[in-house]
Every structure is written in structure tokens, then in C-alpha cells.
Design a protein around this motif. Structure first.
Motif, PDB file in Angstrom:
ATOM      1  N   GLU A   1       0.814  -1.215   0.000  1.00 29.40           N
ATOM      2  CA  GLU A   1       0.000   0.000   0.000  1.00 29.40           C
ATOM      3  C   GLU A   1       0.851   1.271   0.000  1.00 29.40           C
ATOM      4  N   ARG A   2       2.144   1.103   0.123  1.00 32.47           N
ATOM      5  CA  ARG A   2       3.024   2.270   0.180  1.00 32.47           C
ATOM      6  C   ARG A   2       3.505   2.657  -1.219  1.00 32.47           C
ATOM      7  N   SER A   3       3.944   3.919  -1.339  1.00 29.97           N
ATOM      8  CA  SER A   3       4.445   4.411  -2.628  1.00 29.97           C
ATOM      9  C   SER A   3       5.876   3.939  -2.853  1.00 29.97           C
ATOM     10  N   ASP A   4       6.343   4.099  -4.091  1.00 29.85           N
ATOM     11  CA  ASP A   4       7.724   3.714  -4.408  1.00 29.85           C
ATOM     12  C   ASP A   4       8.723   4.496  -3.558  1.00 29.85           C
ATOM     13  N   ASP A   5       8.479   5.785  -3.402  1.00 31.67           N
ATOM     14  CA  ASP A   5       9.405   6.610  -2.616  1.00 31.67           C
ATOM     15  C   ASP A   5       9.474   6.133  -1.170  1.00 31.67           C
ATOM     16  N   GLU A   6       8.342   5.770  -0.620  1.00 34.27           N
ATOM     17  CA  GLU A   6       8.334   5.288   0.764  1.00 34.27           C
ATOM     18  C   GLU A   6       9.102   3.978   0.893  1.00 34.27           C
TER      19      GLU A   6
ATOM     20  N   ARG B   1       7.926  -4.673  -7.897  1.00 34.04           N
ATOM     21  CA  ARG B   1       7.798  -3.387  -8.596  1.00 34.04           C
ATOM     22  C   ARG B   1       9.001  -3.082  -9.492  1.00 34.04           C
ATOM     23  N   ASN B   2       9.910  -4.036  -9.597  1.00 36.34           N
ATOM     24  CA  ASN B   2      11.116  -3.864 -10.431  1.00 36.34           C
ATOM     25  C   ASN B   2      11.964  -2.664  -9.983  1.00 36.34           C
ATOM     26  N   LEU B   3      12.023  -2.455  -8.687  1.00 37.33           N
ATOM     27  CA  LEU B   3      12.873  -1.399  -8.126  1.00 37.33           C
ATOM     28  C   LEU B   3      14.216  -2.014  -7.755  1.00 37.33           C
ATOM     29  N   THR B   4      15.257  -1.593  -8.440  1.00 34.90           N
ATOM     30  CA  THR B   4      16.578  -2.198  -8.272  1.00 34.90           C
ATOM     31  C   THR B   4      17.436  -1.379  -7.305  1.00 34.90           C
ATOM     32  N   GLU B   5      18.676  -1.854  -7.111  1.00 37.29           N
ATOM     33  CA  GLU B   5      19.606  -1.135  -6.235  1.00 37.29           C
ATOM     34  C   GLU B   5      19.967   0.231  -6.806  1.00 37.29           C
ATOM     35  N   SER B   6      20.024   0.319  -8.126  1.00 39.58           N
ATOM     36  CA  SER B   6      20.318   1.626  -8.734  1.00 39.58           C
ATOM     37  C   SER B   6      19.211   2.627  -8.428  1.00 39.58           C
ATOM     38  N   ASP B   7      17.966   2.143  -8.371  1.00 40.57           N
ATOM     39  CA  ASP B   7      16.863   3.027  -7.986  1.00 40.57           C
ATOM     40  C   ASP B   7      17.028   3.494  -6.545  1.00 40.57           C
ATOM     41  N   GLN B   8      17.506   2.596  -5.697  1.00 42.24           N
ATOM     42  CA  GLN B   8      17.732   2.970  -4.303  1.00 42.24           C
ATOM     43  C   GLN B   8      18.831   4.030  -4.190  1.00 42.24           C
ATOM     44  N   VAL B   9      19.900   3.856  -4.980  1.00 40.76           N
ATOM     45  CA  VAL B   9      21.001   4.831  -4.953  1.00 40.76           C
ATOM     46  C   VAL B   9      20.518   6.194  -5.434  1.00 40.76           C
TER      47      VAL B   9
ATOM     48  N   HIS C   1      17.513   7.335  -5.355  1.00 38.09           N
ATOM     49  CA  HIS C   1      16.613   7.911  -4.359  1.00 38.09           C
ATOM     50  C   HIS C   1      17.395   8.496  -3.185  1.00 38.09           C
ATOM     51  N   GLN C   2      18.452   7.810  -2.767  1.00 38.31           N
ATOM     52  CA  GLN C   2      19.283   8.333  -1.678  1.00 38.31           C
ATOM     53  C   GLN C   2      19.933   9.656  -2.074  1.00 38.31           C
ATOM     54  N   GLN C   3      20.391   9.736  -3.321  1.00 37.55           N
ATOM     55  CA  GLN C   3      20.980  10.986  -3.803  1.00 37.55           C
ATOM     56  C   GLN C   3      19.936  12.099  -3.838  1.00 37.55           C
ATOM     57  N   PHE C   4      18.725  11.737  -4.259  1.00 38.49           N
ATOM     58  CA  PHE C   4      17.641  12.717  -4.298  1.00 38.49           C
ATOM     59  C   PHE C   4      17.315  13.232  -2.898  1.00 38.49           C
ATOM     60  N   VAL C   5      17.245  12.320  -1.949  1.00 37.25           N
ATOM     61  CA  VAL C   5      16.957  12.707  -0.564  1.00 37.25           C
ATOM     62  C   VAL C   5      18.068  13.596  -0.014  1.00 37.25           C
TER      63      VAL C   5
END
Length: 202
Positions: free
Chosen positions: A11-16, A42-50, A52-56
Motif C-alpha cells: 500500500e506504500r508508494s515507491d518513494d516510501e 515493482r522492479n525497483l533495483t539497487e540503482s533506484d535505491q542509490v 533515491h538516496q541521492q535525491f533525498v
């Protein structure tokens, strides 16, 4: 327990989810497993995590800058305050010179009156010409035009007596005109001199 986490994460968003993934160490084993499963779904990979961390991190830096601006103001604000401080110092110094020196050297009242009008003109020129303060030509022009100004105003006072309010305003305006005339003349001299010097070296 695992199903509870799976239901919650679905129920959470991708960003969450990516934010949770950046703080994986704080999760329990079941929560981490459910999170990994949802990320894969959701096909969210480690690169997506990186990313997102940079964005944050960029957002945090931006917020920190906003907080500093609220406390200390922007660079433009600080520059404006610095300009104001320099203007006040310039006015104080020029006023001190024109008000103290006539009394110090026991000048006659007509010279003292002329000095007051020259002081107002010089202070105004110094304040409005803040960008030129680092140019030696500016100070040379101000010194020369002020010298001419005080002699002209003194001669005027000797001719007509004490100046009226309207005449005093004209005397101050004369100082502005003299400064810009002298500054323009000095600028032309420097331009011609350096232009000739440049041609001589070619």
C-alpha cells in the motif's frame, strides 16, 4: 507477520519503499524480507535505491540552505548590508573631514559654508558610486572635483553673500556635475593613454 508486512508495503508508494530500503538496518528480518519481495515485484533495483538516496540528500542540503538563509539571509542580502555599512562609513569620514578641518584651521565662515555644500555633494557622489570605489580614477576625480567645487562655491558666496536654500541646492548639484565632468575627463585620458600604449606595443 510476513503477510502483515507484505500487505502494508503493497500500500506504500515507491518513494516510501525506497526510503525504507535506505534504512534497512532498522528493520526486522521479516520486514526486510517483505520489503525485498515488494521491491522485486515493482522492479525497483539497487540503482533506484542509490538514485533515491541521492535525491533525498539533495533535498536535505536544499532545506539546510533555506534554514541558513532564514537565519543569515542570502548572499545578496549580506552584500546589501555590507554596501550600506560602507556607505555609512564613507559618509561619516567625508562629513568628519569637511566639518572638523575648517574649525581645526580656523577658516572663515564663508569657507565653512562652502565646505558644507561640498560635503553634501561628496557624500552623495560616494554613496551612489559604490561600484567605483575600487577604481583609483574615482577617488582622483572626487578629490579634484571637490577642490574645484569648494573654490567655485566660495567665490559664489563672496559675490552674493550667504546662499539661500535654493542656491544651496544648486551648489550641491554643481558638485555632482563637476564630479561627473571630471570623472569623464579622467576616463577619456586613461582610455586614450592605454589605447596609445597598446598600439605602441603592437
Amino acid at each position: 507477520m510476513l503477510n502483515d508486512f507484505s500487505t502494508e508495503y503493497s500500500e506504500r508508494s515507491d518513494d516510501e519503499l525506497l526510503l525504507l530500503a535506505s534504512d534497512r538496518a532498522s528493520l526486522t528480518t521479516e520486514a526486510a524480507a517483505a520489503l525485498d519481495a515488494e521491491l522485486r515485484r515493482r522492479n525497483l533495483t539497487e540503482s533506484d535505491q542509490v538514485k533515491h538516496q541521492q535525491f533525498v540528500k539533495r533535498n536535505e542540503q536544499r532545506e539546510a540552505k533555506k534554514r541558513r538563509r532564514k537565519i543569515f539571509g542570502t548572499r545578496r542580502d549580506r552584500g546589501a548590508w555590507l554596501d550600506l555599512l560602507w556607505a555609512i562609513l564613507a559618509m561619516a569620514l567625508i562629513s568628519f573631514i569637511y566639518l572638523v578641518l575648517p574649525n581645526r584651521f580656523h577658516m572663515k565662515p564663508d569657507w565653512q559654508e562652502a565646505a558644507v555644500h561640498v560635503m553634501f555633494a561628496s557624500v552623495f557622489v560616494a554613496v551612489v558610486s559604490r561600484p567605483w570605489w575600487r577604481k583609483i580614477g574615482f577617488w582622483m576625480s572626487l578629490l579634484l572635483s571637490s577642490a574645484i567645487h569648494i573654490f567655485v562655491v566660495h567665490a559664489w558666496i563672496q559675490r552674493v553673500g550667504n546662499l539661500s536654500r535654493g542656491q544651496g541646492k544648486l551648489a550641491i548639484l554643481l558638485g555632482l556635475v563637476l564630479f561627473f565632468a571630471v570623472y569623464g575627463f579622467v576616463w577619456l585620458l586613461r582610455r586614450n593613454f592605454y589605447g596609445i600604449a597598446a598600439r605602441d606595443h603592437t
